[in-house]
Design an enzyme around this catalytic site. Structure first.
Site, PDB file in Angstrom:
ATOM      1  N   SER A  69       0.837  -1.198   0.000  1.00  0.00           N
ATOM      2  CA  SER A  69       0.000   0.000   0.000  1.00  0.00           C
ATOM      3  C   SER A  69       0.870   1.244   0.000  1.00  0.00           C
ATOM      4  O   SER A  69       1.671   1.459   0.917  1.00  0.00           O
ATOM      5  CB  SER A  69      -0.897   0.000   1.243  1.00  0.00           C
ATOM      6  OG  SER A  69      -1.383   1.310   1.463  1.00  0.00           O
ATOM      7  N   LEU A 126     -14.896   9.651   3.859  1.00  0.00           N
ATOM      8  CA  LEU A 126     -15.278   9.535   2.448  1.00  0.00           C
ATOM      9  C   LEU A 126     -15.218   8.078   1.978  1.00  0.00           C
ATOM     10  O   LEU A 126     -15.165   7.798   0.785  1.00  0.00           O
ATOM     11  CB  LEU A 126     -14.365  10.399   1.565  1.00  0.00           C
ATOM     12  CG  LEU A 126     -14.416  11.906   1.828  1.00  0.00           C
ATOM     13  CD1 LEU A 126     -13.432  12.633   0.914  1.00  0.00           C
ATOM     14  CD2 LEU A 126     -15.822  12.469   1.618  1.00  0.00           C
ATOM     15  N   SER A 127     -15.230   7.163   2.937  1.00  0.00           N
ATOM     16  CA  SER A 127     -15.288   5.723   2.635  1.00  0.00           C
ATOM     17  C   SER A 127     -14.073   5.197   1.891  1.00  0.00           C
ATOM     18  O   SER A 127     -14.196   4.448   0.927  1.00  0.00           O
ATOM     19  CB  SER A 127     -16.538   5.388   1.827  1.00  0.00           C
ATOM     20  OG  SER A 127     -17.656   5.617   2.585  1.00  0.00           O
ATOM     21  N   ASP A 173     -21.841   2.797   2.032  1.00  0.00           N
ATOM     22  CA  ASP A 173     -20.524   3.076   1.459  1.00  0.00           C
ATOM     23  C   ASP A 173     -20.205   2.108   0.317  1.00  0.00           C
ATOM     24  O   ASP A 173     -19.777   2.510  -0.770  1.00  0.00           O
ATOM     25  CB  ASP A 173     -19.431   2.949   2.535  1.00  0.00           C
ATOM     26  CG  ASP A 173     -19.745   3.785   3.762  1.00  0.00           C
ATOM     27  OD1 ASP A 173     -20.635   4.646   3.677  1.00  0.00           O
ATOM     28  OD2 ASP A 173     -19.109   3.562   4.815  1.00  0.00           O
TER      29      ASP A 173
HETATM   30  C1  GLA Z   1     -20.706   5.301   7.938  1.00  0.00           C
HETATM   31  C2  GLA Z   1     -21.213   3.882   7.693  1.00  0.00           C
HETATM   32  C3  GLA Z   1     -22.407   3.896   6.748  1.00  0.00           C
HETATM   33  C4  GLA Z   1     -23.488   4.889   7.206  1.00  0.00           C
HETATM   34  C5  GLA Z   1     -22.863   6.249   7.519  1.00  0.00           C
HETATM   35  C6  GLA Z   1     -23.845   7.201   8.145  1.00  0.00           C
HETATM   36  O1  GLA Z   1     -20.176   5.817   6.757  1.00  0.00           O
HETATM   37  O2  GLA Z   1     -20.184   3.080   7.163  1.00  0.00           O
HETATM   38  O3  GLA Z   1     -22.943   2.591   6.623  1.00  0.00           O
HETATM   39  O4  GLA Z   1     -24.195   4.377   8.294  1.00  0.00           O
HETATM   40  O5  GLA Z   1     -21.762   6.127   8.406  1.00  0.00           O
HETATM   41  O6  GLA Z   1     -24.870   7.514   7.252  1.00  0.00           O
END
Ligand code: GLA
Length: 389
Positions: A69, A126-127, A173
């Site tokens: 990574s 931001l996932s 996400d």
């Molecule tokens: C995080 C979680 C999601 C969602 C958001 C809030 O990103 O991973 O599944 O619950 O919070 O909307």
């Protein structure tokens, strides 16, 4: 883009020799309305963003998975025959989890060596973790010779996060990262995992405002809120808050703690706001957009209690900046990134003003940038990979 590709190629040649032949990518996301509605089986208006994670790899035939990574400046190594979960919080778990769930689903995976590169800021809401899972799922699927549809893939990645990363997140996400389409937001219905595209007006841009304040509380507080929602649903005799009304909530208020009642109220109201925002965007009704974002932020502050001091300062800075149309929290809350709707002509002036005001109020230097709707997880376009392009 070329710079990213060159970084990957150089790292790959150094670590593994030669060049990768499989290039997968998956975007991060920002939610535009619908905080914490996903695990309550409600609606979310969500945007797959033009910031993504790329994993460039090559199959190995000895069953080893070797990962490097660039963002973590770290390596992970495991064998595909016995994928084990590593310690909590370890980045490699996201990929180990995806491999493990795909194996349980009957995929015949081979080994892999790969370089991971990302332009999604890590841990900012931001996932980035979902993007890592979804890009890994694209690669592993191609090694296993089968292609899942985006919704199934999102479910597998969510399971990986639940079981391997130990985070009891909803599907938002991973769904956004897998099912996104360039050019539009998605109106996701978490009840049946269907979605429809929502076009944003051309004269309105989405701007991410990163508070750069850490989200330490997020883990435990997330679980507590989820439990309060589940309790409320149980008392109302519905499978999830999605199926409840404010009237039903009032009727059980004696049996519910004041805190759980606040949490449930927020979810019921927020869910409604998602549909109202879809409507307002279709009409380009700026007044409604301002009002709905403000209501959402107020609810997040007073009812769901996921708003921290830096977030309050940020929302003030966003609303005072030129071109601001609406401003609210994003992700799980507790710091991290927030999102604004901004008049497209004013994005640069908006960004400068937000940086100045937020820095003055908090002493923290924020990061502010516009994003566009990107395609969901898949293979990197061929022209991007060509060494001599
Ligand atoms: C995080 C979680 C999601 C969602 C958001 C809030 O990103 O991973 O599944 O619950 O919070 O909307």
């Amino acid at each position: 883009m070329n710079e990213r590709r060159d970084r990957i190629l150089t790292a790959f040649a150094e670590k593994f020799g030669g060049s990768p032949d499989l290039w997968a990518r998956a975007p991060g996301r920002v939610d535009l309305m619908g905080s914490h509605t996903d695990y309550n089986l409600g609606y979310v208006l969500t945007l797959p963003i033009s910031r993504d994670t790329v994993i460039a790899g090559r199959a190995r035939h000895d069953g080893m998975v070797r990962l490097h990574s660039l963002a973590m400046d770290a390596e992970d190594c495991f064998t595909i025959d016995s994928v084990e979960r590593a310690g909590r919080g370890y980045w490699g778990n996201y990929i180990r989890g995806v491999a493990s769930v795909l194996l349980q689903e009957g995929f015949a995976l081979t080994g892999l060596e790969a370089v991971i590169e990302t332009v999604i800021p890590l841990g900012s809401g931001l996932s980035s973790s979902a993007a890592l899972e979804c890009a890994a799922a694209v690669l592993f699927q191609s090694l296993g010779g089968r292609q899942l549809d985006p919704v199934r893939m999102a479910q597998i990645c969510q399971r990986a996060e639940n079981e391997f990363a130990g985070v009891s997140c909803g599907i938002l996400d991973q769904y956004t990262s897998c099912a996104g389409r360039a050019g539009c937001a998605l109106l996701l219905d978490c009840k049946d995992l269907s979605s429809r595209p929502v076009r944003l007006p051309d004269d309105i841009s989405v701007v991410i405002c990163d508070t750069r304040a850490r989200r330490e509380l997020a883990g435990s507080e997330y679980g507590m809120r989820r439990a309060d929602c589940e309790l409320g649903a149980k008392l109302m005799g519905v499978p999830a808050l999605r199926y409840a009304s404010l009237k039903q909530l009032d009727s059980v208020s004696d049996a519910l703690s004041a805190r759980a009642a606040r949490r449930c109220r927020f979810i019921l109201e927020e869910n409604e706001r998602v549909l109202r925002l879809e409507n307002a965007l279709a009409r380009g009704d700026r007044e409604q957009i301002v009002a709905l974002c403000a209501e959402s932020f107020r609810g997040a502050t007073e009812l769901y209690e996921i708003v921290t001091f830096p977030m309050k300062m940020m929302v003030d800075a966003m609303l005072a900046a030129p071109g601001a149309i609406g401003a609210r929290q994003a992700g799980a809350g507790f710091g991290g990134c927030m999102a604004a709707f901004v008049d497209t002509r004013s994005v640069a002036a908006f960004s400068n003003a937000v940086c100045l005001e937020y820095r003055k109020a908090t002493g923290i230097e924020p990061i502010v940038y516009a994003v566009e709707a990107a395609d969901g997880a898949g293979f990197v376009e061929e022209k991007w990979q060509e060494v001599n392009s």
